[in-house]
Design a protein around this motif. Structure first.
Motif, PDB file in Angstrom:
ATOM      1  N   SER A 281       0.841  -1.204   0.000  1.00 41.02           N
ATOM      2  CA  SER A 281       0.000   0.000   0.000  1.00 41.02           C
ATOM      3  C   SER A 281       0.869   1.244   0.000  1.00 41.02           C
ATOM      4  N   ARG A 282       0.604   2.177  -0.915  1.00 39.30           N
ATOM      5  CA  ARG A 282       1.382   3.419  -0.976  1.00 39.30           C
ATOM      6  C   ARG A 282       1.086   4.333   0.218  1.00 39.30           C
ATOM      7  N   LYS A 283      -0.025   4.077   0.908  1.00 40.88           N
ATOM      8  CA  LYS A 283      -0.404   4.920   2.039  1.00 40.88           C
ATOM      9  C   LYS A 283       0.319   4.522   3.327  1.00 40.88           C
ATOM     10  N   LEU A 284       0.980   3.352   3.305  1.00 38.76           N
ATOM     11  CA  LEU A 284       1.627   2.837   4.502  1.00 38.76           C
ATOM     12  C   LEU A 284       3.116   2.677   4.270  1.00 38.76           C
ATOM     13  N   ARG A 285       3.861   2.583   5.348  1.00 40.88           N
ATOM     14  CA  ARG A 285       5.297   2.341   5.268  1.00 40.88           C
ATOM     15  C   ARG A 285       5.551   0.925   4.747  1.00 40.88           C
ATOM     16  N   SER A 290      -1.883  -3.618   4.166  1.00 41.68           N
ATOM     17  CA  SER A 290      -3.106  -2.953   4.625  1.00 41.68           C
ATOM     18  C   SER A 290      -3.141  -2.968   6.146  1.00 41.68           C
ATOM     19  N   ASP A 344      -6.940   5.247  15.486  1.00 43.25           N
ATOM     20  CA  ASP A 344      -6.151   4.992  14.272  1.00 43.25           C
ATOM     21  C   ASP A 344      -4.669   5.263  14.547  1.00 43.25           C
ATOM     22  N   THR A 346      -2.302   4.919  12.377  1.00 42.56           N
ATOM     23  CA  THR A 346      -1.590   5.230  11.131  1.00 42.56           C
ATOM     24  C   THR A 346      -1.547   6.716  10.820  1.00 42.56           C
ATOM     25  N   VAL A 347      -2.230   7.544  11.634  1.00 43.24           N
ATOM     26  CA  VAL A 347      -2.318   8.965  11.314  1.00 43.24           C
ATOM     27  C   VAL A 347      -1.152   9.741  11.911  1.00 43.24           C
ATOM     28  N   HIS A 348      -0.859  10.870  11.284  1.00 42.99           N
ATOM     29  CA  HIS A 348       0.118  11.824  11.801  1.00 42.99           C
ATOM     30  C   HIS A 348      -0.657  12.967  12.478  1.00 42.99           C
TER      31      HIS A 348
END
Length: 422
Positions: A281-285, A290, A344, A346-348
């Motif tokens: 996933s491009r949204k995650l490291r 997922s 969550d 995964t958020v900054h």
């Protein structure tokens, strides 16, 4: 902590509780564990008396309901040892009978399915399974080396299958290799899914399964298997790595990672950019595919394994990892009044808190953080067993109550017919 005055205030109040009005189930089993452990730690007779009362109530409430007491194996066994009543150990033995029979009948022989129907089962060490495997090992540890019998055999059979089908290596990115140095030798626990007669390892990881590192390590020490200790170290590092791989420094409830190709026993693999582009996933490291459930619920499983592996190996790396995790947990979850689960990981930036603090935060998570930085003779694992609910029970060496664990179940005697009765 030397909170003796507060402890005896609590004992006085506990002795006033009317357990007969309760509904039974998991919470009552936890209460029983607290009473038994409290007695083992303090010798306060009133706690053992209340434990005996509650144990009797749980026996009555559970009659005829299969699985009602499965989560209280250690609690029932230790209570039986302390008050000299075999019925508690025999109750656990009966549940072991059922599991033993079922262990040989599943599609993935050796493991019990956590969900699905025949031919489409899912096997894992996380939700729906964590109590079974942990209880097998820890009840064996409670009874003592040489007296655990079939518990050892059943646990070893299960872990042998878990080695083949549940463990996998995440395909670590090059920056992870540089960042974590010799910590890169990591494993994670996934799932095994049946598709007819075919078995597939799925890289779906649950935070609940992070207890497996400590379980493998403890089993390795108990049964003299250094390979299991090594696997325990790799799994424990794997969950610690997963914590640090998210911006909050916390591991989510459920995630998926891109796995290395081939057998995990082959060692760490080289990062494959093409494979990552297809599956990741491009949204995650890197190397995550997922995050199925992004919440953090203040769970204890990862710090439990760090604590166990530190006590087993003496390697201060586990204390360092624990401190990194603790700082992240406090930074993300502390509120004005308490600590909260977050929605969550995964958020900054600003985190959404869920206004929820499960009882295991105080009963288990903080207890393990406290113990990993305590002197090793405080709740020494040579003398104590920590239950799945983190209650410390003293290991008994008297040899009392061993039948049912190291012997097959005895056949029931046929009742003699009275003269004249057909």
């Amino acid at each position: 902590m030397d909170l003796r005055e507060e402890f005896y205030d609590v004992v006085e109040e506990v002795c006033k509780i009317d357990f007969a009005g309760g509904k039974g189930g998991v919470d009552m089993g936890r209460y029983l564990g607290g009473l038994v452990a409290g007695y083992d730690l303090s010798g306060e007779w009133g706690l053992l008396e209340r434990a005996g009362e509650l144990g009797g109530l749980l026996m009555e409430k559970g009659k005829g309901r299969e699985g009602t007491r499965t989560g209280a194996w250690l609690e029932f066994t230790r209570l039986g040892q302390l008050i000299g009543d075999k019925k508690y150990c025999d109750t656990v033995s009966g549940e072991v009978d059922v599991l033993e029979e079922g262990q040989e009948r599943t599609k993935l022989r050796g493991l019990w399915p956590v969900k699905g129907t025949e031919g489409d089962e899912v096997f894992g060490l996380g939700k729906g399974a964590e109590g079974v495997y942990g209880n097998l090992l820890k009840t064996a540890a409670l009874l003592g080396r040489g007296r655990e019998g079939r518990l050892e055999r059943m646990w070893k059979e299960a872990m042998g299958v878990a080695e083949d089908w549940l463990l996998f290596r995440p395909m670590l990115a090059e920056e992870d290799r540089d960042e974590i140095g010799d910590r890169r030798d990591v494993l994670l626990v996934g799932e095994a899914r049946m598709n007819g007669d075919e078995v597939e390892t799925a890289p779906k990881v649950q935070h609940l399964g992070c207890y497996a590192g400590g379980m493998f390590g403890l089993g390795g020490k108990l049964f003299g298997n250094e390979e299991y200790v090594r696997i325990g170290e790799q799994l424990t590092r794997g969950c610690a790595w997963a914590y640090g791989a998210f911006p909050t420094g916390l591991m989510p409830e459920v995630l998926e990672a891109v796995p290395c190709e081939g057998d995990w026993r082959d060692g760490p693999c080289k990062f494959d950019e093409d494979k990552w582009r297809k599956e990741g996933s491009r949204k995650l490291r890197k190397p995550f595919k997922s995050v199925k459930d992004p919440k953090y619920l203040l769970r204890p499983e990862a710090i439990e394994s760090l604590f166990v592996m530190f006590r087993i190996t003496g390697n201060k790396e586990y204390q360092e990892l624990a401190w990194e995790m603790f700082q992240s947990v406090v930074g993300a979850t502390e509120t004005e009044l308490a600590f909260s689960a977050i929605s969550d990981v995964t958020v900054h930036g600003l985190l959404k808190k869920l206004d929820s603090m499960e009882s295991f935060w105080l009963a288990e998570t903080l207890k393990y953080y406290y113990l990993i930085f305590s002197p090793p003779d405080l709740i020494s694992l040579d003398e104590w067993v920590l239950s799945p609910g983190a209650h410390p029970f003293r290991r008994d060496s008297s040899g009392f109550i061993t039948r049912g664990f190291d012997e097959p179940p005895r056949p029931k005697k046929k009742k003699k017919k009275k003269p004249g009765v057909p």
